[in-house]
Design a protein around this motif. Sequence first.
Motif, short mmCIF file in Angstrom:
data_model
loop_
_atom_site.label_atom_id
_atom_site.label_comp_id
_atom_site.label_asym_id
_atom_site.label_seq_id
_atom_site.Cartn_x
_atom_site.Cartn_y
_atom_site.Cartn_z
N GLY A 1 2.53 -1.72 -4.43
CA GLY A 1 2.99 -0.65 -4.34
C GLY A 1 4.33 -0.73 -3.53
O GLY A 1 5.32 -0.14 -3.87
N ASN A 2 4.50 -1.54 -2.30
CA ASN A 2 5.33 -1.82 -1.55
C ASN A 2 6.58 -2.62 -2.58
O ASN A 2 7.63 -2.21 -2.08
CB ASN A 2 5.18 -2.58 -0.29
N TRP B 1 -5.58 2.73 -4.49
CA TRP B 1 -5.90 1.89 -5.46
C TRP B 1 -5.24 2.37 -6.47
O TRP B 1 -4.94 1.61 -7.57
CB TRP B 1 -7.44 2.11 -5.62
N ILE B 2 -4.66 3.54 -6.59
CA ILE B 2 -3.59 3.93 -7.70
C ILE B 2 -2.48 3.07 -7.78
O ILE B 2 -1.90 3.10 -8.99
CB ILE B 2 -3.11 5.34 -7.63
N TRP B 3 -1.94 2.07 -7.05
CA TRP B 3 -1.06 1.25 -7.22
C TRP B 3 -1.39 0.04 -7.94
O TRP B 3 -0.84 -0.81 -8.31
CB TRP B 3 -0.13 1.04 -6.01
N GLY C 1 -1.15 2.24 2.23
CA GLY C 1 -1.28 3.68 1.37
C GLY C 1 -0.72 3.58 0.08
O GLY C 1 -1.09 4.50 -0.46
N PRO C 2 0.11 2.72 -0.21
CA PRO C 2 0.96 1.78 0.41
C PRO C 2 2.04 2.62 1.11
O PRO C 2 2.38 3.90 0.84
CB PRO C 2 1.57 0.77 -0.48
N ILE C 3 2.63 1.70 2.17
CA ILE C 3 3.75 2.35 3.11
C ILE C 3 4.96 2.93 2.35
O ILE C 3 5.48 3.91 2.81
CB ILE C 3 3.80 1.68 4.46
#
Lengths: 424, 252
Positions: free
Chosen positions: B23-24, A342-344, B201-203
């Motif tokens: 995030g990816n 979730w931090i992303w 997770g992101p990966i």
Amino acid sequence: MDFLSILIGKTIILFSRTFNLGSGSTWPGHIALKLNQNFCRNILSKSKAIKIVVAGTNGKTTTGKLIASVLKASQKTYAHNVAGANLLNGLASELIQNSTLFGRIDKDYLIFESDEFALPQILENVNPDYLICLNLFRDQLDRYGELDSIAKRWKNSIDKHDSITLILNADDPLITYLGENRKNKFYFGLDGKENLKRLKHGADSIFCPKCSTRLTFEKVYFSHLGIWRCGNCQFERPKPTIIRASFYPLDGIYNKYNTIAANLLLNKLRFNNDQIVEGLKKFKPAFGRQEKISYKGKAINLFLAKNPTSFNESLATIMDLRAENILIVLNDRIPDGLDVSWIWDIGIERILDSDINIMVSGDRTYDMALRLKYAGIFFHSEENLENAINSMVDNLDSDEKLYVLPNYSAMLDVRKILLGRKLL
Amino acid sequence: MKIKTLIIGWLYPELMNIYGDIGNIVALVKRCQWRDVRAEVKMLNPDFDYKQLDDCDLLLMGGAQDRQQTIVNNDLKRVKKYLKNKIDDGTPGLYVCGGFQFLGNYYKESDGTIVDGIGIFDLYTENPGGKSERLIGNMIFKPKVKGLTLPVVGFENHGGRTYLGKNIQPFGEVIVGFGNNGEDKTEGAIYKESFGTYAHGPILPKNPEFADYLITKALERKYNSKIELKPLDESLEEKARIAIAKRLGVNL
């Protein structure tokens, strides 16, 4: 049977307090429920107290405390469960602690904050007079599951209890939907005057809860809260009964919601505006929720940041307060959710100014460090929390404050270090 | 030297973005920028013009909530043919969790309902329902791909169990965790240069070797020449992986 449970429970509470083992906020209830699964129902059926349940991803504890501070200032008696002890065993413990040995509760009001997942069970056992639903955001996918399935569970459960008066957030489409096809509902919302520059990403629920079409927002306060409507089925934000309060004891837009929700409930309980304002002026924040602690002669402010919305709003609030020193602490224990992805979803690069002194710590120090690295923000990292706190504090000028953004178990760890013992 | 550009097609960013999937994207974009490669992201929302796929050098799709998956599933059927051509043609891609399942032949829900996939990956997924638990937790797997030497660290959270067919290879072998189904130690799938995985997770931010692999393959395909990306400091990424591995009792 209940007599025995209460006796055992009260003994445990006494013991754990005497020996400082924590406040015994769930064990007594756990045992009572093992002995009699109808324990809560039995006790509550003998009580004349007005029962209030508070639910929502963010703001339950604060809203409960806001209500409690007005009750207290008006010399009413009440019981309120300990923050975090918000499953059925927490409720049972609250009842044990506040009842006579014969299971009588001589309180005017009972306030109970409910975990999102436990709400149906809590409603079954409490059948409250009032239910406040604050919001639904993405939180702990590994434990709660997806947002839509939580909303569905809530709706099904609430529909089975048609005597409850609902206090609902009009600005949250999923919460508004809980009032669909039923009476006894009142809405609160914001007045549209908030001046906002941020948001967009992290909007959790932008689809119509009725027909799944994408909603249109005339205004967004944060995440998916705002003035919304569905262009397809015409489902839209209802006109709120209340859109502002006379006094806000805490900073941040999210706390405006909490305060307005508390005001609406207190209006329904026939408290007048003077009583409400007087009570709110005596409000003291709950553990870690804008709590101020003095440590080594320096001022430390704790802003709980436990999911994307809570993080964004806490960060935006401390930026408004001109924070210059920030410690972010990220853990991944059971109460936090094991998944830190979730931090992303936090909008840190849009909220944070560049010349701020930032340290990251906690079980997931390096996950947060990577998040900041990819946001292009300079930071320090220190896995050992005590060292992280001390290194920040020792470098503060005497008039500077340290702002700490911890998630749930991290907040408890931070308090333990600052106060020298565990206090929950 | 002419500046290179990488165009990333993000399939259904608003609907398929529940596990920090952004995030990816951030990892790919930043890692390009740090090498002076321009990166552009095309947001491919429902009803997007399928011709936009032609411009994409790399594709990404994440996971979603159930309701949102239905909307995506309908739209995927519309563009299936074009997406299949693109993938068959060797366009690199990363498909996480829900996105991974969609590319398979079908998804059997716990009540027995069969939801058709678009059949690009030879695999199927079943949700056993009932008392079977979701497969949740930190995971580590060893990639079975030439050019990837480091174990991948991620987090999985899925109810469906995925079984690979004959015409597809697993992405890796599970060291700790459940992987595709918690039984056969396989994790994810590879078809041409497309990767399916349950690791979010992101990966990519935490496994930069894999992020750079995708970028390299995409640029090599686009510019038809050998690409050597400039090495970057990856000490934080390594610490983040080691912190989890240590806890799981694995020596990285």
